[in-house]
Design a protein around this motif. Structure first.
Motif, PDB file in Angstrom:
ATOM      1  N   VAL A 167     -16.175   5.205  -0.879  1.00 55.14           N
ATOM      2  CA  VAL A 167     -16.002   4.138  -1.870  1.00 55.14           C
ATOM      3  C   VAL A 167     -14.543   3.697  -1.831  1.00 55.14           C
ATOM      4  O   VAL A 167     -13.635   4.530  -1.914  1.00 55.14           O
ATOM      5  CB  VAL A 167     -16.371   4.622  -3.285  1.00 55.14           C
ATOM      6  CG1 VAL A 167     -16.077   3.528  -4.313  1.00 55.14           C
ATOM      7  CG2 VAL A 167     -17.844   5.019  -3.347  1.00 55.14           C
ATOM      8  N   LEU A 168     -14.329   2.399  -1.662  1.00 52.66           N
ATOM      9  CA  LEU A 168     -12.978   1.844  -1.680  1.00 52.66           C
ATOM     10  C   LEU A 168     -12.699   1.318  -3.079  1.00 52.66           C
ATOM     11  O   LEU A 168     -13.409   0.439  -3.578  1.00 52.66           O
ATOM     12  CB  LEU A 168     -12.845   0.695  -0.673  1.00 52.66           C
ATOM     13  CG  LEU A 168     -13.331   0.949   0.756  1.00 52.66           C
ATOM     14  CD1 LEU A 168     -13.056  -0.278   1.626  1.00 52.66           C
ATOM     15  CD2 LEU A 168     -12.679   2.177   1.349  1.00 52.66           C
ATOM     16  N   LEU A 169     -11.696   1.864  -3.712  1.00 55.35           N
ATOM     17  CA  LEU A 169     -11.276   1.392  -5.033  1.00 55.35           C
ATOM     18  C   LEU A 169     -10.041   0.528  -4.804  1.00 55.35           C
ATOM     19  O   LEU A 169      -9.016   1.018  -4.323  1.00 55.35           O
ATOM     20  CB  LEU A 169     -10.958   2.578  -5.944  1.00 55.35           C
ATOM     21  CG  LEU A 169     -10.916   2.295  -7.445  1.00 55.35           C
ATOM     22  CD1 LEU A 169     -12.272   1.798  -7.936  1.00 55.35           C
ATOM     23  CD2 LEU A 169     -10.500   3.542  -8.198  1.00 55.35           C
ATOM     24  N   GLN A 170     -10.135  -0.762  -5.149  1.00 57.10           N
ATOM     25  CA  GLN A 170      -9.131  -1.718  -4.705  1.00 57.10           C
ATOM     26  C   GLN A 170      -8.506  -2.505  -5.842  1.00 57.10           C
ATOM     27  O   GLN A 170      -9.172  -2.861  -6.818  1.00 57.10           O
ATOM     28  CB  GLN A 170      -9.761  -2.709  -3.714  1.00 57.10           C
ATOM     29  CG  GLN A 170     -10.267  -2.036  -2.437  1.00 57.10           C
ATOM     30  CD  GLN A 170     -10.765  -3.033  -1.423  1.00 57.10           C
ATOM     31  OE1 GLN A 170     -11.565  -3.906  -1.743  1.00 57.10           O
ATOM     32  NE2 GLN A 170     -10.295  -2.914  -0.195  1.00 57.10           N
ATOM     33  N   VAL A 171      -7.215  -2.776  -5.652  1.00 59.13           N
ATOM     34  CA  VAL A 171      -6.451  -3.680  -6.514  1.00 59.13           C
ATOM     35  C   VAL A 171      -5.955  -4.826  -5.640  1.00 59.13           C
ATOM     36  O   VAL A 171      -5.322  -4.584  -4.602  1.00 59.13           O
ATOM     37  CB  VAL A 171      -5.250  -2.955  -7.156  1.00 59.13           C
ATOM     38  CG1 VAL A 171      -4.348  -3.949  -7.866  1.00 59.13           C
ATOM     39  CG2 VAL A 171      -5.730  -1.868  -8.116  1.00 59.13           C
ATOM     40  N   PHE A 172      -6.263  -6.052  -6.021  1.00 63.56           N
ATOM     41  CA  PHE A 172      -5.735  -7.224  -5.319  1.00 63.56           C
ATOM     42  C   PHE A 172      -4.507  -7.713  -6.071  1.00 63.56           C
ATOM     43  O   PHE A 172      -4.590  -8.108  -7.241  1.00 63.56           O
ATOM     44  CB  PHE A 172      -6.791  -8.331  -5.255  1.00 63.56           C
ATOM     45  CG  PHE A 172      -7.658  -8.275  -4.027  1.00 63.56           C
ATOM     46  CD1 PHE A 172      -7.669  -9.336  -3.121  1.00 63.56           C
ATOM     47  CD2 PHE A 172      -8.430  -7.161  -3.753  1.00 63.56           C
ATOM     48  CE1 PHE A 172      -8.450  -9.277  -1.981  1.00 63.56           C
ATOM     49  CE2 PHE A 172      -9.216  -7.095  -2.628  1.00 63.56           C
ATOM     50  CZ  PHE A 172      -9.229  -8.160  -1.728  1.00 63.56           C
ATOM     51  N   LEU A 173      -3.370  -7.661  -5.409  1.00 59.20           N
ATOM     52  CA  LEU A 173      -2.140  -8.172  -6.002  1.00 59.20           C
ATOM     53  C   LEU A 173      -1.993  -9.660  -5.741  1.00 59.20           C
ATOM     54  O   LEU A 173      -1.350 -10.380  -6.511  1.00 59.20           O
ATOM     55  CB  LEU A 173      -0.943  -7.420  -5.434  1.00 59.20           C
ATOM     56  CG  LEU A 173      -0.973  -5.899  -5.638  1.00 59.20           C
ATOM     57  CD1 LEU A 173       0.206  -5.249  -4.923  1.00 59.20           C
ATOM     58  CD2 LEU A 173      -0.965  -5.540  -7.121  1.00 59.20           C
ATOM     59  N   ALA A 174      -2.579 -10.131  -4.639  1.00 52.22           N
ATOM     60  CA  ALA A 174      -2.596 -11.554  -4.296  1.00 52.22           C
ATOM     61  C   ALA A 174      -3.805 -11.793  -3.404  1.00 52.22           C
ATOM     62  O   ALA A 174      -4.264 -10.886  -2.705  1.00 52.22           O
ATOM     63  CB  ALA A 174      -1.309 -11.963  -3.579  1.00 52.22           C
ATOM     64  N   GLY A 175      -4.309 -13.031  -3.427  1.00 60.44           N
ATOM     65  CA  GLY A 175      -5.461 -13.361  -2.602  1.00 60.44           C
ATOM     66  C   GLY A 175      -6.767 -13.201  -3.347  1.00 60.44           C
ATOM     67  O   GLY A 175      -6.798 -12.848  -4.539  1.00 60.44           O
TER      68      GLY A 175
ATOM     69  N   LEU B  90      -7.679   2.741  -2.515  1.00 58.84           N
ATOM     70  CA  LEU B  90      -7.909   4.179  -2.417  1.00 58.84           C
ATOM     71  C   LEU B  90      -9.231   4.383  -1.693  1.00 58.84           C
ATOM     72  O   LEU B  90     -10.256   3.847  -2.125  1.00 58.84           O
ATOM     73  CB  LEU B  90      -7.968   4.812  -3.804  1.00 58.84           C
ATOM     74  CG  LEU B  90      -6.727   4.655  -4.685  1.00 58.84           C
ATOM     75  CD1 LEU B  90      -6.989   5.228  -6.064  1.00 58.84           C
ATOM     76  CD2 LEU B  90      -5.533   5.340  -4.059  1.00 58.84           C
ATOM     77  N   VAL B  91      -9.207   5.132  -0.611  1.00 62.77           N
ATOM     78  CA  VAL B  91     -10.429   5.455   0.116  1.00 62.77           C
ATOM     79  C   VAL B  91     -10.901   6.811  -0.391  1.00 62.77           C
ATOM     80  O   VAL B  91     -10.299   7.849  -0.097  1.00 62.77           O
ATOM     81  CB  VAL B  91     -10.170   5.497   1.639  1.00 62.77           C
ATOM     82  CG1 VAL B  91     -11.471   5.756   2.390  1.00 62.77           C
ATOM     83  CG2 VAL B  91      -9.531   4.191   2.109  1.00 62.77           C
ATOM     84  N   LEU B  92     -11.977   6.793  -1.193  1.00 59.84           N
ATOM     85  CA  LEU B  92     -12.422   7.986  -1.912  1.00 59.84           C
ATOM     86  C   LEU B  92     -13.726   8.510  -1.318  1.00 59.84           C
ATOM     87  O   LEU B  92     -14.749   7.810  -1.362  1.00 59.84           O
ATOM     88  CB  LEU B  92     -12.627   7.642  -3.393  1.00 59.84           C
ATOM     89  CG  LEU B  92     -11.396   7.036  -4.089  1.00 59.84           C
ATOM     90  CD1 LEU B  92     -11.768   6.567  -5.495  1.00 59.84           C
ATOM     91  CD2 LEU B  92     -10.257   8.040  -4.142  1.00 59.84           C
ATOM     92  N   PRO B  93     -13.724   9.724  -0.768  1.00 61.21           N
ATOM     93  CA  PRO B  93     -14.953  10.276  -0.188  1.00 61.21           C
ATOM     94  C   PRO B  93     -16.031  10.477  -1.244  1.00 61.21           C
ATOM     95  O   PRO B  93     -15.744  10.858  -2.383  1.00 61.21           O
ATOM     96  CB  PRO B  93     -14.495  11.626   0.393  1.00 61.21           C
ATOM     97  CG  PRO B  93     -13.014  11.530   0.515  1.00 61.21           C
ATOM     98  CD  PRO B  93     -12.571  10.620  -0.592  1.00 61.21           C
TER      99      PRO B  93
END
Length: 367
Positions: free
Chosen positions: A86-94, A133-136
């Motif tokens: 599971v990729l937990l992501q924050v977009f700062l731009a875009g 964050l790449v979370l197993p």
């Protein structure tokens, strides 16, 4: 003696041409996605940068990249099923928009999002600045089970929870280049504590992404049906969730207690009708699924399936003698479990009429 720095890897502009840099980056993403450049005519090429830090439990990715199309189709999923994180992501731009497991999503600044690699994914991203964050999955199951099946918005855009997590991710961007291996457990515990607290104060039914919470709860229930202590208190403790939130999640399933009882009954139904358990006492099977009172079990069986446990076993034996096993009766793919059980009961009983008291489609619980 100086402590070893965290393992890290970088792809930075200036050392390679843009084409070579992208080729290497694309290779680094192969376990996750196939990525194809997307460039509108007349727009300048945004330099690509990627830094990754391995913290033992998870990987932190600090990346800026030009427009891309990311694809993880069924074939890609099969070939890379060992990287279904599971990729937990924050977009700062875009901005990123697409589908993950058939559910549409849009990722923008001021929110926190999950991309679940257990599902097929197709998305297109304008030039972006992201922290991920790449979370197993197994690690999540142990520490943050509500996120194991998450996809889409995890913390609402613009919320205090999303801002706090974004600040945490930005602190990792600043701090990890100087961090040592000895710092990794502190970061990991901080992540679990922060996310656990933030998720506990969100209402999972308020956003599409948090349906992952109910999926994780249901999986936990199915894995612990034999636990006599399985109930609301255990689920709240395991998932760091308030009782009010838990009850809201199970409101459409008749409540926590009813849902657990339904799952136990269906599992017990399967086991009693299975040839694998034909030589076992019904009482012993009932104990496997948390039923200590055989008389109570018979009452519940008649209420839900229109048959007693012994009648289920006898009917299953007759069907096997006729060459029809329980598996053949289960060819109702995609139906809710209760509806499948209802049909099994009808088949096993040899009746063409609906069984009185059996749960019909309107009362069925999703598998």
């Amino acid at each position: 003696m100086e402590l070893a720095r965290l393992p890290s890897a970088s792809l930075l502009p200036g050392r390679l041409s843009n084409e070579e840099l992208f080729w290497h980056w694309r290779r680094s993403l192969v376990p996750f996605f196939d990525c194809i450049p997307v460039r509108e005519h007349g727009t300048p090429w945004q330099p690509l940068e990627s830094r990754q830090y391995h913290l033992g439990d998870f990987v932190f990715v600090d990346a800026r990249f030009p427009g891309q199309r990311f694809v993880r189709d069924a074939d890609w999923n099969r070939r890379h099923d060992d990287a279904d994180h599971v990729l937990l992501q924050v977009f700062l731009a875009g901005r990123n928009s697409g589908t993950n497991g058939g559910t549409g999503f849009v990722q923008e600044p001021d929110g926190v999002y999950a991309v679940n690699l257990g599902y097929e994914t197709e998305a297109e991203t304008a030039g972006a600045d992201t922290l991920s964050l790449v979370l197993p999955r197994d690690w999540l199951a142990e520490h943050l089970p509500a996120l194991r099946d998450a996809r889409g918005p995890v913390l609402p855009k613009g919320s205090m929870a999303a801002r706090l997590f974004t600040d945490f991710a930005l602190s990792l961007r600043r701090s990890l280049p100087q961090a040592t291996i000895a710092d990794a457990p502190v970061v990991s515990k901080s992540l679990v504590g922060l996310l656990g607290s933030l998720l506990a104060h969100q209402d999972p039914v308020a956003t599409d992404a948090q349906r992952g919470a109910i999926l994780a709860l249901r999986r936990y229930v199915d894995d612990h049906l034999g636990d006599p202590d399985l109930g609301a208190d255990r689920l709240c403790e395991q998932f760091r969730m308030s009782r009010a939130t838990l009850f809201r999640l199970f409101r459409d399933h008749g409540g926590v207690r009813t849902y657990i009882q339904q799952r136990r009954l269906m599992a017990c139904f399967r086991a009693i009708g299975s040839p694998r358990h034909a030589g076992r006492r019904i009482y012993d099977i009932a104990l496997d699924f948390g039923f200590a009172n055989q008389s109570h079990l018979s009452t519940l069986f008649r209420r839900h399936f229109g048959m007693s446990p012994s009648e289920v076993r006898e009917a299953a034996g007759r069907r096997r003698a006729d060459g029809v096993g329980a598996a053949a009766l289960a060819e109702a793919s995609g139906l809710p479990d209760v509806e499948i059980m209802r049909r099994w009961a009808l088949e096993l009983g040899g009746s063409d009429q609906p069984v009185a008291g059996a749960a019909g489609p309107g009362r069925g619980l999703p598998a």
